[in-house]
Enzyme design. Structure first.
Site, short mmCIF file in Angstrom:
data_model
loop_
_atom_site.label_atom_id
_atom_site.label_comp_id
_atom_site.label_asym_id
_atom_site.label_seq_id
_atom_site.Cartn_x
_atom_site.Cartn_y
_atom_site.Cartn_z
N VAL A 1 -34.94 6.15 19.24
CA VAL A 1 -34.34 6.72 18.03
C VAL A 1 -33.95 8.18 18.20
CG1 VAL A 1 -35.52 5.11 16.48
CG2 VAL A 1 -36.59 7.33 16.99
N ASN B 1 -38.60 3.74 10.41
CA ASN B 1 -40.05 3.79 10.40
C ASN B 1 -40.65 4.42 11.64
OD1 ASN B 1 -42.84 2.78 9.67
ND2 ASN B 1 -42.48 1.53 11.48
N SER C 1 -44.69 10.87 4.82
CA SER C 1 -46.16 10.86 4.83
C SER C 1 -46.66 11.62 3.63
CB SER C 1 -46.69 11.50 6.11
OG SER C 1 -48.10 11.66 6.05
N TYR D 1 -45.85 17.57 13.11
CA TYR D 1 -45.78 16.31 12.36
C TYR D 1 -45.56 16.57 10.87
CZ TYR D 1 -47.29 11.79 10.47
OH TYR D 1 -47.35 10.59 9.79
N ALA E 1 -44.40 19.23 9.32
CA ALA E 1 -43.07 19.80 9.06
C ALA E 1 -41.98 18.74 9.19
CB ALA E 1 -42.80 20.95 10.03
N SER E 2 -42.13 17.84 10.16
CA SER E 2 -41.12 16.80 10.34
C SER E 2 -41.08 15.85 9.14
CB SER E 2 -41.40 16.01 11.62
OG SER E 2 -42.51 15.14 11.50
N LYS E 3 -42.23 15.55 8.58
CA LYS E 3 -42.27 14.64 7.44
C LYS E 3 -41.75 15.32 6.16
CE LYS E 3 -43.73 11.11 9.72
NZ LYS E 3 -42.85 9.94 9.94
#
Length: 294
Positions: free
Chosen positions: A86, A111, A167, A181, A183-185
């Protein structure tokens, strides 16, 4: 019995056929070889969808497909597997194009994601871990959304549903940092809301799934045998237990179906009440539902 539904016998003795909730729809799922992605595949197939399962690991996809043959040996939809990275747009574009022979996608579930063991705080998170996490968790979702829209337009879809896995950590802070993680969510939440507004008049809905801590390999492997690390999280669960992948999959099924036709730009939180808790109850945890895939 109709080929695109489920059947039972009514009180009158006549067979009653109910079309599946996703009958005649085509779905594309990333991270489909395990966890939430695989549980969602099972539910989608049972509800009549044709499903393209994608994952970065072809062996994992092969194993998942073998499991499906025993879990849903007879289902009205079709299923095929496509290897997909991805973080590479060309890979996502090609994977979604695999739905062209089925009339293009109606549902896309972005996902796939990672939570790296070396993710840390503002001081100790490296550029390498930050970039790796964002390339998969943010760019990967963006590419999935982009090519979902292009596929739906190409095939003249009058409605569509895109679900992006974010999340609960995008909504609340933690002193056990996983900065890249988290920050990405947060980026996934903002991107999803924006796309929901941009494409609302095309009747393409965008919603974020916000899972709480789950009993899946992604988190459980990360926690490992570190009991203090584990307890520091478990003490905050209102129910006293981790969530299960099937509980998230049920939420995705709703967001994918026409039953959620007026649900758009939602931060769909499925965390057992964790994000609303202050002091949690005492006593044993109630039993968790069984996942379809062991």
């Amino acid at each position: 019995m109709a080929s695109n539904g489920t059947s039972n016998v009514s009180a009158t003795g006549f067979e009653v056929t109910r079309p599946g909730r996703l009958a005649a729809k085509t779905a594309f799922i990333t991270g489909a070889a395990g966890g939430i992605g695989l549980e969602t595949t099972v539910l989608f197939l049972r509800e009549g969808a044709s499903v393209i399962m994608s994952d970065i690991s072809r062996p994992a996809l092969d194993a998942a497909l073998a499991k499906l043959s025993s879990i849903v040996p007879s289902h009205p939809g079709q299923v095929k597997i496509v290897e997909c990275d991805v973080s590479k747009e060309a890979s996502v574009e090609a994977a979604i194009a695999a739905a062209d022979e089925w009339g293009g996608v109606d549902i896309v579930f972005n996902n796939a994601g990672i939570m790296h063991a070396l993710d840390a705080d503002a001081v100790d998170t490296t550029d390498k871990i930050w970039d790796l996490t964002h390339n998969i968790n943010v760019k990967g979702v963006w590419y999935g959304c982009k090519h979902a829209v292009l596929s739906m337009r190409k095939h003249g879809k009058t409605k569509g549903s895109v679900i992006n896995t974010a999340s609960f950590v995008a909504l609340m802070g933690a002193a056990t940092p996983q900065l890249a993680y988290t920050a990405s969510k947060g980026a996934v939440l903002a991107m999803t809301r924006e796309l929901a507004m941009v494409h609302a008049r095309e009747n393409i809905r965008f919603n974020s799934l916000c899972p709480g801590p789950l009993n899946t390999p992604l988190l459980q492997d990360w926690l490992g045998d570190d009991l203090p690390k584990r307890h520091r999280r478990e003490v905050h669960f209102p129910s006293g237990r981790f969530g299960e992948a099937v509980e998230q999959a049920q939420a995705v099924l709703f967001l994918a179906s026409d039953e959620s036709s007026f649900v758009n730009a939602a931060d769909f939180v499925v965390d057992g009440g964790l994000s609303k808790a202050y002091v949690t109850a005492e006593g044993p945890a109630p039993p968790a539902p069984k996942n379809n895939v062991v």
